[in-house]
Design a protein around this motif. Structure first.
Motif, short mmCIF file in Angstrom:
data_model
loop_
_atom_site.label_atom_id
_atom_site.label_comp_id
_atom_site.label_asym_id
_atom_site.label_seq_id
_atom_site.Cartn_x
_atom_site.Cartn_y
_atom_site.Cartn_z
N ILE A 143 0.84 -1.20 0.00
CA ILE A 143 0.00 0.00 0.00
C ILE A 143 0.88 1.25 0.00
CG2 ILE A 143 -1.75 1.29 1.27
CD1 ILE A 143 -2.67 -1.32 2.51
N GLU A 144 1.90 1.22 0.87
CA GLU A 144 2.79 2.38 0.97
C GLU A 144 3.56 2.60 -0.34
OE1 GLU A 144 2.75 4.66 3.12
OE2 GLU A 144 4.49 5.72 2.31
N GLN A 145 3.99 1.48 -0.95
CA GLN A 145 4.69 1.60 -2.23
C GLN A 145 3.77 2.17 -3.30
OE1 GLN A 145 7.62 1.16 -0.52
NE2 GLN A 145 8.22 0.87 -2.64
N LEU A 146 2.52 1.72 -3.28
CA LEU A 146 1.54 2.20 -4.26
C LEU A 146 1.32 3.70 -4.07
CD1 LEU A 146 -0.40 1.27 -6.52
CD2 LEU A 146 -2.16 1.01 -4.78
N ASP A 200 -1.09 9.31 -4.57
CA ASP A 200 -2.51 9.46 -4.27
C ASP A 200 -2.84 8.61 -3.03
OD1 ASP A 200 -5.25 9.52 -4.17
OD2 ASP A 200 -5.52 9.35 -6.34
N THR A 201 -2.94 9.30 -1.89
CA THR A 201 -3.14 8.60 -0.63
C THR A 201 -4.49 7.89 -0.59
OG1 THR A 201 -1.84 10.30 0.45
CG2 THR A 201 -3.12 8.85 1.87
N PHE A 241 -6.49 6.88 -2.98
CA PHE A 241 -6.60 5.74 -3.89
C PHE A 241 -5.84 4.53 -3.33
CE2 PHE A 241 -4.71 3.22 -7.34
CZ PHE A 241 -5.86 2.77 -7.97
N SER A 242 -4.56 4.73 -2.98
CA SER A 242 -3.76 3.57 -2.59
C SER A 242 -4.25 2.96 -1.28
CB SER A 242 -2.28 3.95 -2.49
OG SER A 242 -2.12 5.18 -1.86
N TYR A 243 -4.57 3.81 -0.30
CA TYR A 243 -5.06 3.24 0.96
C TYR A 243 -6.46 2.69 0.81
CZ TYR A 243 -1.01 4.13 3.75
OH TYR A 243 0.24 4.05 4.26
N GLY A 244 -7.27 3.31 -0.09
CA GLY A 244 -8.59 2.77 -0.35
C GLY A 244 -8.49 1.35 -0.91
N VAL A 245 -7.63 1.20 -1.92
CA VAL A 245 -7.43 -0.13 -2.52
C VAL A 245 -6.94 -1.12 -1.46
CG1 VAL A 245 -5.98 -1.44 -4.11
CG2 VAL A 245 -7.02 0.70 -4.87
N GLY A 246 -5.95 -0.67 -0.67
CA GLY A 246 -5.37 -1.54 0.34
C GLY A 246 -6.38 -2.00 1.37
N LEU A 247 -7.17 -1.05 1.87
CA LEU A 247 -8.15 -1.41 2.90
C LEU A 247 -9.20 -2.36 2.33
CD1 LEU A 247 -8.62 2.01 4.74
CD2 LEU A 247 -7.65 -0.08 5.69
N VAL A 248 -9.62 -2.11 1.07
CA VAL A 248 -10.61 -3.00 0.45
C VAL A 248 -10.02 -4.42 0.33
CG1 VAL A 248 -11.84 -3.51 -1.68
CG2 VAL A 248 -11.94 -1.22 -0.72
N PHE A 263 -3.25 5.82 7.32
CA PHE A 263 -4.13 6.46 6.34
C PHE A 263 -4.62 7.81 6.89
CE2 PHE A 263 -8.32 5.89 3.78
CZ PHE A 263 -7.86 6.79 2.83
N ALA A 264 -5.18 7.77 8.09
CA ALA A 264 -5.72 9.00 8.69
C ALA A 264 -4.62 10.03 8.89
CB ALA A 264 -6.39 8.67 10.02
#
Lengths: 242, 213
Positions: free
Chosen positions: A175-178, A184-185, A187-194, B75-76
């Motif tokens: 996720i961090e690499q993405l 784009d925080t 997008f990448s964290y959204g994808v990761g969390l999903v 994230f937050a």
């Protein structure tokens, strides 16, 4: 957004590797946790103080000192005593021991919840202690354990995200690499969390299936095949509805 | 033994850890307060008959609950750049555990016998009073041990705050370790402190459980 997607598509192979690491931690940790849980859970119930005492101490020790501390202890302190473990082994060990201790309480509680009559009947039939546990008590305690094991399993998956900090390239690391790649925080964290959510969801479904099967095997509820059948008109009566 | 464990180093690092322990306790108290209040709000909102409210809320709770706290924290932290790391840490901790506590409240409310609702209706009590004077006092008795257990697990998960640079006791130990390249005393002391603080509390909760049951 389309750039983001392109970068994500380009890094799919790395995503596969990352998910594989998270899965290795999950499956390895869960397998170890199960063994630890059964051993310590049974140990906490034996009559012999020589077994029960140490079992209780180990359970409380592993439950009381945070998972994060245990993981970093294995990673940084154990080498001082001459044991240098690979990161993946470290992660599996920390997850397995910590959640195994929580699982031991589940095993202990579920065994205690099997009606005493069942224990007595097994004794009256002159079953050996091993036989008694394996064929009479444990199969009845098992359906009670599964829902609580499911919760622990999801927590284990969540805890596996710590692996990034012992230099493993797991999903959290990806996720961090993405994020670095896309800038784009959301997008990448959204994808990761999903992705984490989907993993947890899949495991929950699997465990629910296991629970249906376990209940069916002790004569409570429909079989897994009946639950999964979607042929109209042949829907089984839900447990308890009749 | 002496080259593995140094009492001198242990004495050196202890002040940092104790300083961090205050932050750990603060995080636990603030996080628990947020989780306890928000959890109740969520539990009540999920009983609403409006599906436009309950369905998205249910999905959100499930989502927060089954994704890693660690990832949520980072994230937050990356998203809300104008808030301090400590504020973000406390709030995320609180929100994460609110999803767990809302389930505890839900079970507690469900466990209030139907007769109590019917009696309140027969007495013509207003809805708000039914909740305040009849249902919640009985539900809270059943929920207290559950909330206590989650507060203890939150306490043991405060080290996750290291990911966003909040200096609680684990971060303090970790920083000392990376400064001196020796983690033995620092990490061991933190582990012992966690055990010493959480074990008696969990015994207390267990007693509460048997007394309220």
């Amino acid at each position: 957004m389309s750039d983001d997607l392109q970068i994500l598509l380009d890094s799919l192979p790395r995503l596969g590797d990352a998910v594989l690491v998270t899965l290795q931690l999950t499956v390895g940790g869960a397998a170890l946790a199960f063994v630890v849980a059964v051993l310590l859970g049974l140990g906490s119930r034996t009559g012999s103080l020589l077994v029960r005492g140490p079992s209780r101490v180990v359970v409380e020790l592993l439950r009381g000192t945070s998972l994060v501390v245990q993981l970093f202890w294995l990673f940084y302190v154990l080498p001082v005593f001459g044991f240098r473990l690979e990161s993946l082994v470290c992660g599996i060990l920390a997850l397995g021991l910590n959640f195994g201790a929580y699982g031991a309480e589940v095993v202990r509680g579920s065994l205690a919840a099997v009606p005493t009559g069942q224990w007595e009947a097994a004794v009256a039939l002159d079953l050996s202690p091993v036989h008694r546990m394996r064929r009479v008590v444990f199969p009845q305690a098992w359906p009670l354990m599964i829902p609580m094991f499911t919760n622990l399993l999801i927590q284990l998956v969540k805890g596996s995200a710590l692996a990034t900090y012992i230099l493993l390239h797991d999903l959290n690391y990806f996720i961090e690499q993405l994020r670095r790649g896309t800038q784009d925080t959301v997008f990448s964290y959204g994808v990761g969390l999903v992705l984490y959510f989907l993993l947890a969801y899949a495991l929950t479904l699997l465990m629910n299936a296991l629970e249906v099967r376990a209940k069916h095997r002790v004569g409570a509820g429909p079989s897994l095949r009946q639950v999964l059948s979607v042929v109209p008109g042949r829907r089984p009566v839900r447990a308890g509805a009749a | 033994m002496s080259d593995v464990w140094s009492w001198q180093r242990a004495a050196d690092v202890l002040p940092f850890i104790l300083e961090g322990f205050k932050v750990t306790l603060l995080a636990t108290f603030v996080g628990t307060a947020i989780a306890a209040v928000l959890g109740l709000v969520v539990a009540l909102a999920r009983r609403s008959s409006n599906r436009w409210l309950t369905v998205p809320l249910g999905v959100a709770v499930e989502f927060v609950r089954s994704t890693p706290l660690l990832v949520q924290l980072v994230f937050a932290y990356l998203l809300l750049t104008d808030l301090s790391a400590m504020t973000i840490g406390f709030v995320v901790l609180g929100v994460h555990y609110a999803t767990y506590m809302s389930e505890v409240y839900r079970a507690g409310i469900d466990a209030v016998p139907r007769g109590q609702w019917e009696a309140a209706k027969a007495l013509n009590l207003p809805r708000a009073r039914t909740w305040r004077a009849v249902v919640l006092p009985q539900a809270v008795r059943k929920t207290l041990p559950g909330l206590g257990n989650y507060a203890i697990s939150m306490f043991k998960e405060t080290p996750f705050l290291f990911a966003i640079g909040v200096v609680e006791m684990f971060t303090a130990a970790e920083q000392y370790g990376s400064r001196t390249f020796v983690y033995t005393e620092a990490l061991t002391l933190v582990g012992i402190l966690f055990l010493v603080a959480s074990y008696p509390t969990s015994l207390l909760v267990r007693r509460l459980e048997t007394r309220l049951a």
